[in-house]
Design a protein around this motif. Sequence first.
Motif, PDB file in Angstrom:
ATOM      1  N   GLU A 129     -15.149  54.620   2.450  1.00  0.00           N
ATOM      2  CA  GLU A 129     -15.541  54.506   3.856  1.00  0.00           C
ATOM      3  C   GLU A 129     -16.364  55.701   4.353  1.00  0.00           C
ATOM      4  O   GLU A 129     -16.883  55.679   5.462  1.00  0.00           O
ATOM      5  CB  GLU A 129     -14.290  54.312   4.725  1.00  0.00           C
ATOM      6  CG  GLU A 129     -13.797  52.870   4.650  1.00  0.00           C
ATOM      7  CD  GLU A 129     -12.402  52.677   5.234  1.00  0.00           C
ATOM      8  OE1 GLU A 129     -11.875  53.635   5.828  1.00  0.00           O
ATOM      9  OE2 GLU A 129     -11.861  51.570   5.064  1.00  0.00           O
ATOM     10  N   ILE A 130     -16.445  56.714   3.545  1.00  0.00           N
ATOM     11  CA  ILE A 130     -17.205  57.899   3.945  1.00  0.00           C
ATOM     12  C   ILE A 130     -18.686  57.545   4.064  1.00  0.00           C
ATOM     13  O   ILE A 130     -19.256  56.923   3.176  1.00  0.00           O
ATOM     14  CB  ILE A 130     -17.002  59.049   2.928  1.00  0.00           C
ATOM     15  CG1 ILE A 130     -15.569  59.564   3.021  1.00  0.00           C
ATOM     16  CG2 ILE A 130     -18.018  60.175   3.162  1.00  0.00           C
ATOM     17  CD1 ILE A 130     -15.155  60.436   1.863  1.00  0.00           C
ATOM     18  N   ALA A 149     -25.440  64.345   2.387  1.00  0.00           N
ATOM     19  CA  ALA A 149     -25.768  62.969   2.056  1.00  0.00           C
ATOM     20  C   ALA A 149     -25.388  62.030   3.177  1.00  0.00           C
ATOM     21  O   ALA A 149     -24.324  62.129   3.779  1.00  0.00           O
ATOM     22  CB  ALA A 149     -25.054  62.564   0.782  1.00  0.00           C
ATOM     23  N   SER A 150     -26.308  61.169   3.479  1.00  0.00           N
ATOM     24  CA  SER A 150     -26.047  60.099   4.421  1.00  0.00           C
ATOM     25  C   SER A 150     -26.454  58.845   3.664  1.00  0.00           C
ATOM     26  O   SER A 150     -27.117  58.949   2.642  1.00  0.00           O
ATOM     27  CB  SER A 150     -26.927  60.321   5.648  1.00  0.00           C
ATOM     28  OG  SER A 150     -26.725  59.299   6.568  1.00  0.00           O
ATOM     29  N   GLU A 151     -26.091  57.681   4.131  1.00  0.00           N
ATOM     30  CA  GLU A 151     -26.438  56.510   3.342  1.00  0.00           C
ATOM     31  C   GLU A 151     -27.938  56.430   3.068  1.00  0.00           C
ATOM     32  O   GLU A 151     -28.741  56.431   3.998  1.00  0.00           O
ATOM     33  CB  GLU A 151     -25.967  55.246   4.042  1.00  0.00           C
ATOM     34  CG  GLU A 151     -24.577  54.856   3.594  1.00  0.00           C
ATOM     35  CD  GLU A 151     -24.036  53.699   4.373  1.00  0.00           C
ATOM     36  OE1 GLU A 151     -23.797  52.660   3.757  1.00  0.00           O
ATOM     37  OE2 GLU A 151     -23.875  53.849   5.602  1.00  0.00           O
ATOM     38  N   GLY A 152     -28.268  56.373   1.811  1.00  0.00           N
ATOM     39  CA  GLY A 152     -29.673  56.238   1.428  1.00  0.00           C
ATOM     40  C   GLY A 152     -30.472  57.521   1.499  1.00  0.00           C
ATOM     41  O   GLY A 152     -31.658  57.531   1.193  1.00  0.00           O
ATOM     42  N   LYS A 153     -29.826  58.597   1.940  1.00  0.00           N
ATOM     43  CA  LYS A 153     -30.562  59.857   2.068  1.00  0.00           C
ATOM     44  C   LYS A 153     -29.780  60.999   1.445  1.00  0.00           C
ATOM     45  O   LYS A 153     -28.550  61.019   1.488  1.00  0.00           O
ATOM     46  CB  LYS A 153     -30.827  60.163   3.538  1.00  0.00           C
ATOM     47  CG  LYS A 153     -31.882  59.252   4.130  1.00  0.00           C
ATOM     48  CD  LYS A 153     -32.025  59.473   5.601  1.00  0.00           C
ATOM     49  CE  LYS A 153     -33.015  58.470   6.162  1.00  0.00           C
ATOM     50  NZ  LYS A 153     -32.681  58.069   7.515  1.00  0.00           N
ATOM     51  N   LEU A 154     -30.523  61.958   0.947  1.00  0.00           N
ATOM     52  CA  LEU A 154     -29.875  63.088   0.307  1.00  0.00           C
ATOM     53  C   LEU A 154     -30.746  64.325   0.416  1.00  0.00           C
ATOM     54  O   LEU A 154     -31.956  64.269   0.238  1.00  0.00           O
ATOM     55  CB  LEU A 154     -29.655  62.783  -1.182  1.00  0.00           C
ATOM     56  CG  LEU A 154     -29.153  63.942  -2.041  1.00  0.00           C
ATOM     57  CD1 LEU A 154     -27.678  64.203  -1.781  1.00  0.00           C
ATOM     58  CD2 LEU A 154     -29.362  63.664  -3.517  1.00  0.00           C
ATOM     59  N   LYS A 155     -30.085  65.418   0.747  1.00  0.00           N
ATOM     60  CA  LYS A 155     -30.796  66.685   0.689  1.00  0.00           C
ATOM     61  C   LYS A 155     -29.995  67.608  -0.208  1.00  0.00           C
ATOM     62  O   LYS A 155     -28.786  67.755  -0.045  1.00  0.00           O
ATOM     63  CB  LYS A 155     -30.926  67.298   2.082  1.00  0.00           C
ATOM     64  CG  LYS A 155     -31.709  68.605   2.075  1.00  0.00           C
ATOM     65  CD  LYS A 155     -32.005  69.048   3.487  1.00  0.00           C
ATOM     66  CE  LYS A 155     -32.887  70.285   3.478  1.00  0.00           C
ATOM     67  NZ  LYS A 155     -33.391  70.570   4.826  1.00  0.00           N
ATOM     68  N   PHE A 199     -22.756  61.131  -5.162  1.00  0.00           N
ATOM     69  CA  PHE A 199     -21.540  60.745  -4.447  1.00  0.00           C
ATOM     70  C   PHE A 199     -21.520  59.233  -4.234  1.00  0.00           C
ATOM     71  O   PHE A 199     -20.493  58.577  -4.385  1.00  0.00           O
ATOM     72  CB  PHE A 199     -21.411  61.484  -3.107  1.00  0.00           C
ATOM     73  CG  PHE A 199     -20.059  61.305  -2.486  1.00  0.00           C
ATOM     74  CD1 PHE A 199     -18.962  62.018  -2.955  1.00  0.00           C
ATOM     75  CD2 PHE A 199     -19.863  60.397  -1.454  1.00  0.00           C
ATOM     76  CE1 PHE A 199     -17.710  61.822  -2.411  1.00  0.00           C
ATOM     77  CE2 PHE A 199     -18.611  60.202  -0.902  1.00  0.00           C
ATOM     78  CZ  PHE A 199     -17.523  60.924  -1.379  1.00  0.00           C
ATOM     79  N   GLU A 200     -22.695  58.697  -3.879  1.00  0.00           N
ATOM     80  CA  GLU A 200     -22.814  57.228  -3.768  1.00  0.00           C
ATOM     81  C   GLU A 200     -22.517  56.589  -5.124  1.00  0.00           C
ATOM     82  O   GLU A 200     -21.893  55.539  -5.212  1.00  0.00           O
ATOM     83  CB  GLU A 200     -24.232  56.849  -3.328  1.00  0.00           C
ATOM     84  CG  GLU A 200     -24.550  57.169  -1.868  1.00  0.00           C
ATOM     85  CD  GLU A 200     -23.798  56.269  -0.895  1.00  0.00           C
ATOM     86  OE1 GLU A 200     -23.726  55.057  -1.163  1.00  0.00           O
ATOM     87  OE2 GLU A 200     -23.263  56.780   0.105  1.00  0.00           O
TER      88      GLU A 200
END
Lengths: 424, 179
Positions: A129-130, A149-155, A199-200
Amino acid sequence: MKITCEKIRDKLADMINDHLDPKDDTVLASHLEQCPECSKYYHDLQTDDQVLREFADSMQPTLTRIETNISKKLETTKIKTISLQKNNILRFAVAAVILIGIIVTLNQFGIILDGTSTAWAKVSQIILEIRTITFNIVIGKGPVVSCIASEGKLKQKLPSGIEAIFDYDKSKILVINPNDKTAMTIELSGLPIMPSNLFENLKSTIEILREYPDTIVKRLGKKEINNEETTGIHIYIDESLDIKIWYNTKDNMPALIIAENMIGQTNVVFSNFNFDVIVDESVFNLDIPENYTEIESTKMDFKNLTEQDLTEGLRVWASLMENKFPEKLDLAIIQEHSKVIEQKLTAKGISDIEKALTVIKIMRCLMFVQQIQTDWYYYGDGVELGDINTAIFWYLPKGSTTYRVLYGDLHIENTESQDLPKIH
Amino acid sequence: MDRCNSKKLVFSKGNIDRFAYTELVRNYSARIFAICFSMLSNKDDAEDITQQAFLKGFTDIKQLRDLDKFGAWITQIAKHMCLDLLRKRKLNKIALKQIATDYVKDESTYDQDKYTRLQSALMQLTEEYRLPLLLYYFDGQSTKSIAESLEITTATAQTRLSRARRKLRQLLSTKRGTR
């Protein structure tokens, strides 16, 4: 007398097994001469042996038919891929780009599981759920990379200061090097459906594990992490994937995750989590920052992989390995070579960005091989780069009846199936 | 029979081409057929299941982690398929023997006189003795290859095989006596 005969007959049966002649054994030979019953028994055993042999021979046409039928049916039979496996290499290729300078391979997930537990159900649900997370990641003995990390994005930020921003929806990567104020963009196209960061990736693995009813979950006991009590669970799959999660005993939030063998034979350690943090979308901005020089813009198409990707990748790979082609063309082997590749690239004194581009070439070669849907065969192990006479690879292009054979000097010839080079 | 080359034939973990797989089929078909024949007591069923097992082996090849274990792995697949078939047909041991005997009677392509008694005697042996015997003749003709297939020691294979010969002899001579 009777006992002796029984023993003799056991011995005779043994002799038939080993194709031995009782005449060569003085005790047996003299017994057979004196005992007509045992002599007849031996004769009968020999007859049985002969009939069994003929009976087996009579099955030969059946065996030949079986082999022919299987061979025919194989032409239309497809190898089943295990969930997620197909796209792993593509996912890896992207990860390689993202984790600039770090050579990454994703292992194939062959998943056989046993057992289940409620702790696992709870903790895994929380992880799934994160949505937004910051964490540190260590791949093998590599550096600590901090990630947002956010859904679909990563730095990601490497200790060297280099940052990479990956936006899956926009299919774009921005690499910035604050040390010399340079930046590079990589436009991606034909991206497969894939996790946009490790992580995804972990989440999608966890999802699969949850679907299997027989996952083994073992408790690992308690451990203090950052002054908080945590409980460890070990989700054992097989040697290819082995996850240990330590979660906060109070709120079940994960504190440390070790995904063993997640990337080839390499462990990935996730730690220092901050969950569902509010992230300013500007951190994922893909524009070249002010005062930065754009050094290179590259396009990567994940769909249109060509034979040139194969030859170029192999050329680069071999030239980094003392001009010898690799043992195999798979992900595990690049993991084995990763250290040497990294050392060689570093010794060349090239930038991290150039390193990444080199790795991408090898990846594209593996991706090309992976997407061949017909037969292919690699036998380049130990062959020298430049060897004009030795075939290292062949494959059958889709819809073609003529094979393409690649030689050690990377020239390609068209060959009919009956003329394919023998396996050396 | 060359089994140790199976690893060479396959170019990478979980990846195998049809050409390489055909070699594996050639190396193991006799063994698998012997096992199926021993379990099913019927040539046609054994042929069918042997084919199905190898095709399943091909589609599922990615589940096999260690190609050195192909023999044991494909054996398990075949055994499960045989058991499945037996379960489906709800055959018990007695019915199985009956079918085997009927089958032998119906079989016209074989030299009746020579093989009928042999097959029916074979089917009366317990699996423990029948399988080593079939493996010995169908696949390799050595105690070593039996030991390998059954994952037992060579000494045990030798003992079972010798006992199988003696039991078979007993069955054949009894039959002959009642004829």
